[in-house]
Design an enzyme around this catalytic site. Structure first.
Site, PDB file in Angstrom:
ATOM      1  N   ASN A 135      35.597  29.830  46.412  1.00 35.69           N
ATOM      2  CA  ASN A 135      35.602  30.482  47.551  1.00 35.69           C
ATOM      3  C   ASN A 135      34.443  31.178  48.111  1.00 35.69           C
ATOM      4  O   ASN A 135      33.818  31.110  47.701  1.00 35.69           O
ATOM      5  CB  ASN A 135      37.538  31.236  48.119  1.00 35.69           C
ATOM      6  CG  ASN A 135      37.634  31.868  47.089  1.00 35.69           C
ATOM      7  OD1 ASN A 135      36.661  33.202  47.005  1.00 35.69           O
ATOM      8  ND2 ASN A 135      38.176  31.875  46.381  1.00 35.69           N
ATOM      9  N   ASP A 186      42.695  29.602  44.105  1.00 37.44           N
ATOM     10  CA  ASP A 186      44.666  29.958  44.315  1.00 37.44           C
ATOM     11  C   ASP A 186      44.919  28.841  43.350  1.00 37.44           C
ATOM     12  O   ASP A 186      45.860  28.797  42.420  1.00 37.44           O
ATOM     13  CB  ASP A 186      44.913  29.569  45.173  1.00 37.44           C
ATOM     14  CG  ASP A 186      45.335  31.519  45.280  1.00 37.44           C
ATOM     15  OD1 ASP A 186      45.226  32.052  44.994  1.00 37.44           O
ATOM     16  OD2 ASP A 186      44.464  31.800  47.174  1.00 37.44           O
ATOM     17  N   LYS A 236      31.673  14.241  33.150  1.00 36.13           N
ATOM     18  CA  LYS A 236      31.683  14.704  34.757  1.00 36.13           C
ATOM     19  C   LYS A 236      31.738  12.946  35.083  1.00 36.13           C
ATOM     20  O   LYS A 236      31.468  11.616  35.331  1.00 36.13           O
ATOM     21  CB  LYS A 236      29.609  14.119  35.078  1.00 36.13           C
ATOM     22  CG  LYS A 236      29.492  14.325  36.257  1.00 36.13           C
ATOM     23  CD  LYS A 236      27.806  14.133  36.632  1.00 36.13           C
ATOM     24  CE  LYS A 236      27.385  14.466  37.983  1.00 36.13           C
ATOM     25  NZ  LYS A 236      26.365  13.541  37.697  1.00 36.13           N
ATOM     26  N   PHE A 245      45.117  42.981  47.855  1.00 38.73           N
ATOM     27  CA  PHE A 245      44.900  42.737  48.604  1.00 38.73           C
ATOM     28  C   PHE A 245      43.990  41.856  49.305  1.00 38.73           C
ATOM     29  O   PHE A 245      45.195  40.940  48.815  1.00 38.73           O
ATOM     30  CB  PHE A 245      42.415  42.510  48.905  1.00 38.73           C
ATOM     31  CG  PHE A 245      41.855  44.090  48.276  1.00 38.73           C
ATOM     32  CD1 PHE A 245      41.773  44.424  46.903  1.00 38.73           C
ATOM     33  CD2 PHE A 245      40.579  45.057  49.425  1.00 38.73           C
ATOM     34  CE1 PHE A 245      41.513  45.624  47.062  1.00 38.73           C
ATOM     35  CE2 PHE A 245      40.276  46.162  48.975  1.00 38.73           C
ATOM     36  CZ  PHE A 245      40.489  46.690  47.651  1.00 38.73           C
ATOM     37  N   LYS A 303      53.744  40.776  50.503  1.00 38.51           N
ATOM     38  CA  LYS A 303      52.794  40.301  49.124  1.00 38.51           C
ATOM     39  C   LYS A 303      53.056  41.722  48.338  1.00 38.51           C
ATOM     40  O   LYS A 303      53.337  41.809  47.197  1.00 38.51           O
ATOM     41  CB  LYS A 303      51.751  40.322  48.803  1.00 38.51           C
ATOM     42  CG  LYS A 303      51.100  38.638  49.580  1.00 38.51           C
ATOM     43  CD  LYS A 303      49.953  38.147  49.984  1.00 38.51           C
ATOM     44  CE  LYS A 303      49.347  36.908  50.458  1.00 38.51           C
ATOM     45  NZ  LYS A 303      48.343  36.620  50.676  1.00 38.51           N
ATOM     46  N   LYS A 322      54.342  41.304  45.026  1.00 40.98           N
ATOM     47  CA  LYS A 322      53.380  41.310  43.905  1.00 40.98           C
ATOM     48  C   LYS A 322      53.573  42.866  42.981  1.00 40.98           C
ATOM     49  O   LYS A 322      53.033  43.017  41.709  1.00 40.98           O
ATOM     50  CB  LYS A 322      52.034  40.988  44.769  1.00 40.98           C
ATOM     51  CG  LYS A 322      51.628  39.601  44.568  1.00 40.98           C
ATOM     52  CD  LYS A 322      50.616  39.204  44.542  1.00 40.98           C
ATOM     53  CE  LYS A 322      50.020  38.220  45.037  1.00 40.98           C
ATOM     54  NZ  LYS A 322      48.503  37.447  44.586  1.00 40.98           N
TER      55      LYS A 322
HETATM   56  O1  C5P Z   1      48.723  36.036  47.699  1.00 40.73           O
HETATM   57  P1  C5P Z   1      47.662  35.952  47.818  1.00 40.73           P
HETATM   58  O2  C5P Z   1      46.350  35.736  46.320  1.00 40.73           O
HETATM   59  O3  C5P Z   1      47.235  36.034  48.455  1.00 40.73           O
HETATM   60  O4  C5P Z   1      47.264  37.652  46.969  1.00 40.73           O
HETATM   61  C1  C5P Z   1      45.721  38.239  47.681  1.00 40.73           C
HETATM   62  C2  C5P Z   1      45.764  39.498  46.253  1.00 40.73           C
HETATM   63  O5  C5P Z   1      46.697  39.082  45.088  1.00 40.73           O
HETATM   64  C3  C5P Z   1      44.922  39.532  45.874  1.00 40.73           C
HETATM   65  O6  C5P Z   1      45.098  40.979  45.910  1.00 40.73           O
HETATM   66  C4  C5P Z   1      44.306  39.197  44.822  1.00 40.73           C
HETATM   67  O7  C5P Z   1      43.986  39.177  44.285  1.00 40.73           O
HETATM   68  C5  C5P Z   1      45.566  38.648  43.964  1.00 40.73           C
HETATM   69  N1  C5P Z   1      45.847  37.814  42.995  1.00 40.73           N
HETATM   70  C6  C5P Z   1      45.978  38.093  41.950  1.00 40.73           C
HETATM   71  N2  C5P Z   1      46.133  36.797  41.410  1.00 40.73           N
HETATM   72  C7  C5P Z   1      46.046  35.333  41.779  1.00 40.73           C
HETATM   73  C8  C5P Z   1      45.983  35.395  43.234  1.00 40.73           C
HETATM   74  C9  C5P Z   1      46.148  36.595  43.347  1.00 40.73           C
HETATM   75  O8  C5P Z   1      46.446  38.535  41.432  1.00 40.73           O
HETATM   76  N3  C5P Z   1      46.198  34.126  41.401  1.00 40.73           N
END
Ligand code: C5P
Length: 394
Positions: A208, A277, A287, A320, A334, A338
């Site tokens: 990304n 993600d 390859k 974040f 979130k 989380k």
């Molecule tokens: O769901 P989202 O990816 O937007 O969530 C954002 C937060 O979760 C950020 O702090 C990111 O660093 C964290 N994150 C994570 N593990 C992932 C995806 C996001 O810890 N696989």
């Protein structure tokens, strides 16, 4: 006020006579752009390289060169200064200051000054290595003066070695470090920054647009405010701040492992990384051929924040939420899902906010509500984030 701000801080800048004098001009410009007040004192020999007029124009203040022209300036100037910076510092001035000789404006001002002193040596590498010079540097260091060490590279004399005056950015960082209250001292901070790469085959990956700048700003500000900092970083091109322990990773699996491994004793985890993600489900060890194309199947990557927030003795967690639109509700969701202590929201579609910019526009969301902030530098955002942390942890 931003604790590392240089606004209205008075820097007394001593310029001594080496070819690196021209770099002092850039230093003044940078200090002024951070709204610091700068007054310059010069030695006799430095004026052979550059005239006081240059520094007068850049600083907007009178330049002092002679101990007799303005009586008592060597006492009144240091009295009004917050910080004394010697850049470039020649072998001569280092020797004079270390032994107490006081026969010019720079040396006299040094003796009359009570406060933090920073010096940035600049000279030929053999001079810098000389035991006498090193002894004098040690004397100054033992007295509490901070050396901003010279860099390795091509020297003005045509030789190669350690002796080039530190770049203005490093000196400014030292200035900010000296003037900043160490309100994060004793804290162990883990910052996770940058993107991850998820490989499709040995030469291709999905990733990304994250530049890592927000996370690196957090690490820099935490160091400046006295914290012990570990930075787990995905692949980025920005330089890590001096003093951070850096752990480089590529994939989300490696990032998760590195976070787990470095979590011992951590007080605050700042999860500023843009974890990809999605992970390709069918990695090909060779390859892939382009003929005919193929369908890429993706599975979700491990959620690092969730993995950490579930553990028994967990750190304070700052997450974040980068969204494409004013989607604060999504960030709030979130926060709860989380298990974060607060979440920093930003809309990446706004001008000057989000990926690869030096600025950001954030909102800090916790259980009590939302605090919105204007567009500012990522460094400024980092200061705000740590202020929020301190308010929460009290
Ligand atoms: O769901 P989202 O990816 O937007 O969530 C954002 C937060 O979760 C950020 O702090 C990111 O660093 C964290 N994150 C994570 N593990 C992932 C995806 C996001 O810890 N696989």
């Amino acid at each position: 006020m931003n604790p590392s701000s240089l606004k209205n801080r008075h820097v007394l800048l001593a310029v001594t006579g080496g070819i690196a004098v021209y770099k002092a001009a850039e230093l003044i410009r940078r200090l002024r752009s951070e709204e610091a007040e700068v007054t310059v004192v010069m030695t006799e020999s430095s004026q052979r390289f550059i005239t006081p007029l240059t520094f007068e124009s850049l600083s907007g203040n009178k330049v002092y060169t002679d101990i007799f022209s303005v009586p008592m300036a060597h006492i009144t100037l240091p009295e009004s200064a917050d910080l004394f910076v010697i850049a470039p510092a020649t072998a001569n001035i280092i020797g004079k200051l270390a032994s107490g000789i006081a026969d010019d404006m720079v040396a006299l001002s040094f003796l009359a000054f009570r406060g933090p002193v920073i010096f940035a040596p600049a000279m030929n590498w053999r001079m810098y290595e000389h035991p006498v010079l090193q002894r004098n540097i040690k004397t100054l260091r033992d007295l509490g003066c901070q050396e901003v060490e010279p860099e390795e590279g091509e020297l003005a004399c045509g030789e190669y070695g350690v002796g080039r005056m530190a770049e203005a950015g490093r000196i400014i960082e030292a200035v900010k470090g000296c003037l900043t209250k160490k309100d994060l001292a004793g804290l162990k901070v883990l910052v996770v920054a940058g993107p991850t790469r998820e490989y499709i085959d040995p030469v291709r990956f999905i990733s990304n647009r994250s530049s890592g700048k927000m996370g690196y700003a957090l690490a820099g500000v935490a160091l400046r405010r006295g914290a012990d900092v570990t930075l787990v970083s995905g692949p980025v091109s920005v330089e890590p701040p001096l003093g951070a322990r850096v752990v480089r990773v590529e994939t989300s699996d490696e990032m998760l492992e590195a976070v787990k491994k470095n979590l011992g004793g951590v007080d605050v985890l700042l999860m500023a990384a843009a974890v990809a993600d999605f992970v390709p489900d069918d990695y090909s060890p060779v390859k892939r051929e382009k003929e005919g194309g193929f369908t890429l199947k993706l599975r979700p990557s491990p959620d690092i924040v969730k993995a950490v927030s579930g553990i028994r003795k967990r750190p304070f967690i700052v997450g974040f939420s980068a969204e494409t639109g004013p989607n604060i509700a999504k960030a709030k969701k979130k926060l709860g899902e989380k298990g974060m202590d607060f979440i920093v929201f930003n809309d990446v579609t706004l001008e000057g906010a989000g990926f690869d910019t030096d600025t950001n526009k954030i909102s800090v969301i916790d259980e009590d509500g939302v605090a919105d902030y204007p567009l500012m530098s990522k460094e400024g955002c980092a200061e705000i984030i740590f202020d929020h942390y301190l308010r929460h942890s009290r």
